[in-house]
Design an enzyme around this catalytic site. Structure first.
Site, PDB file in Angstrom:
ATOM      1  N   THR A 171       0.711  -1.220   0.219  1.00 40.54           N
ATOM      2  CA  THR A 171       0.011  -0.036   0.253  1.00 40.54           C
ATOM      3  C   THR A 171       0.973   1.259   0.006  1.00 40.54           C
ATOM      4  OG1 THR A 171      -1.938  -1.445   0.974  1.00 40.54           O
ATOM      5  CG2 THR A 171      -1.856   1.126   1.402  1.00 40.54           C
ATOM      6  N   THR A 178       1.363  -4.706   3.955  1.00 39.87           N
ATOM      7  CA  THR A 178       1.223  -5.209   5.268  1.00 39.87           C
ATOM      8  C   THR A 178       0.750  -6.499   5.521  1.00 39.87           C
ATOM      9  OG1 THR A 178      -0.773  -4.072   5.389  1.00 39.87           O
ATOM     10  CG2 THR A 178       0.933  -2.982   6.348  1.00 39.87           C
TER      11      THR A 178
END
Ligand code: ASP
Length: 333
Positions: free
Chosen positions: A12, A89
């Site tokens: 991200t 993540t």
């Protein structure tokens, strides 16, 4: 000024919203991300590398090994003080733990990322990157294994997990809490952390499976794993490390087939232990030869077993790799 290598690896932190798809996809280069980390040139000299532009669900153990080899090459250079790696993540804790087990260094290695993409208000990528760089140049971050830096907190790769799918403080350390913080660019450690023993592997040719226990489960999944020639099984067991009674026959068959079986707990905190003597209880599993994975989560135990079976075929050696790391924290003076 200390020199830090940064390896960009998607996630991200590298994403923007694609107008057509109306969802975030990897798009930013390392240089573009670094331009948003304002003032960093006064803190460290930076060398940028790009490993991939992948979302982290696309990471694989083979890619983790390639990444580990690149990180090791950079760490072996005298002029590099430490390495920062950006990562999505979702599987960050798996890659961080893979690196922790396979890198041979006392230099700081810090993994970071972002929970909000660069098109969202409150993009956290530049802050996380800046604090990761501050950690990498800190002498107190040496000899701590691979660290994860997020939301101003520092965690050890062995201990950390993603516990929230959306919050900025998505990462936390069950059992012990974070090992430190980065406050106003200063790195402060509060305690020692669990450490891994280095295991050398050159290739990943064998796979291991992770099976999660639920009530009433039988041996079908374990038999599937045996039939499909996986070279190890991690069982995310119940509570202290117990399984439903119908799974025991499958575990026995795996052990007869010389497949190492590791038990960990599906609980968020605590260790596994041979507390219970009923059928499927930890004591019985221990007697069968099941390896106990201490505080490791299912996904971390899978990474460790994967590395162990690719390092060595010998069941005793695999057990030794598993059991020699004691997840106990030595006191800091
Ligand atoms: N799905 C994204 C990934 O893991 C989430 C993130 O980067 O935070 O790549």
């Amino acid at each position: 000024m200390k020199k830090v290598a940064i390896i960009f690896n998607g996630g991200t932190i590298s994403m923007k919203v694609d107008e057509k798809i109306k969802a975030a996809v990897p798009s930013l280069s390392g240089e573009e991300i670094m331009q948003m980390v304002t003032g960093i040139q006064g803190v460290a000299e930076i060398e940028n590398y790009t490993f991939s532009n992948l979302p982290s669900p696309h990471m694989t153990p083979k890619l983790m090994l390639d990444l580990s080899k690149l990180v090791q090459k950079l760490l072996d250079r005298d002029d590099i003080s430490g390495v920062v790696i950006t990562h999505g993540t979702d599987t960050l804790e798996e890659t961080a733990y893979f690196l922790d087990l396979t890198l041979n260094t006392d230099k700081p290695v810090v993994v970071t990322g972002a929970m909000r993409n660069s098109d969202e208000l409150g993009y956290d990528g530049p802050f996380n990157l800046a604090t990761a760089i501050c950690t990498t140049i800190s002498d107190s971050a040496k000899n701590r294994g691979v660290l994860v830096c997020f939301n101003g907190e520092l965690h050890s790769a062995i201990e950390v997990t993603k516990r929230n799918s959306m919050a900025l403080n998505a990462f936390s350390t069950p059992n012990f809490g974070p090992i430190g913080i980065v406050d106003n660019n200063r790195v402060i450690f509060y305690r020692e952390n669990c450490k891994s023993t280095h295991v050398k592997i050159d290739d990943i040719k064998k796979d291991v499976a992770l099976v999660k226990c639920v009530s009433g489960m039988d041996s079908k999944f374990i038999d599937f794993v045996i039939k499909n020639r996986y070279k190890g099984i991690v069982i995310e067991g119940l509570g202290r490390g117990n399984v439903p009674p119908l799974m025991v026959a499958g575990i026995e068959r795996a052990i007869e087939n010389k497949i190492p079986v590791v038990i960990v707990s599906r609980c968020f905190e605590g260790r596994v232990f041979e507390s219970y003597g009923y059928l499927g209880g930890g004591k019985k599993l221990k007697e069968l030869g099941v390896i106990f994975g201490d505080i490791l989560s299912g996904q971390k135990a899978r990474i460790k077993l994967l590395i162990a079976v690719n390092h060595n075929d010998d069941l005793n050696k695999i057990r030794e790799i598993f059991e020699k790391d004691k997840y106990e924290i030595e006191k800091t003076e």
